[in-house]
Scaffold this motif. Structure first.
Motif: not given
Length: 118
Positions: A15-18, A48-52
């Motif tokens: 989910a976080l990757g999405y 987004g980079t932090l989430l990835g």
């Protein structure tokens, strides 16, 4: 315990990757949320980079538990900030942020229960 930890971790990482992909491509639905929260659109790629990185850290945690714990703790802080951003502008539509916060807390708790603190 491992089955619960693995299931929640993998689902959260997916989910976080999405979500990270949506941020990185500056998806209009995410940009609309940023606008509503008065978050500059220029922050979408760094967020987004932090989430990835958090998603990747959760998966690396299967091999290096300390990295998974650090990633989960970082994600809890990230989503506390997200909930705070909603509340700061009086936006009560914080379901997704609260759900991701809950998943991050669950991954952290299950990881600590499975691996221990260190």
């Amino acid at each position: 315990m491992f089955t619960a930890y693995a299931t929640v971790t993998v689902l959260t990482a997916i989910a976080l990757g999405y979500g990270a992909c949506l941020d990185l491509v500056r998806d209009e639905s995410i940009a609309a949320i940023a606008d509503r929260l008065s978050v500059p659109r220029s922050w979408m790629v760094p967020l987004g980079t932090l989430l990835g990185a958090g998603a990747l850290g959760l998966l690396i945690g299967f091999a290096v538990p300390l990295i998974g714990t650090a990633a989960a703790a970082g994600l809890v802080l990230y989503f506390l900030g997200a909930v705070g951003a909603h509340l700061r502008v009086g936006d009560r539509r914080l379901g997704a942020a609260a759900a991701f916060l809950s998943l991050s807390v669950a991954v952290l708790a299950l990881g600590l229960a499975h691996h221990g603190a260190w």
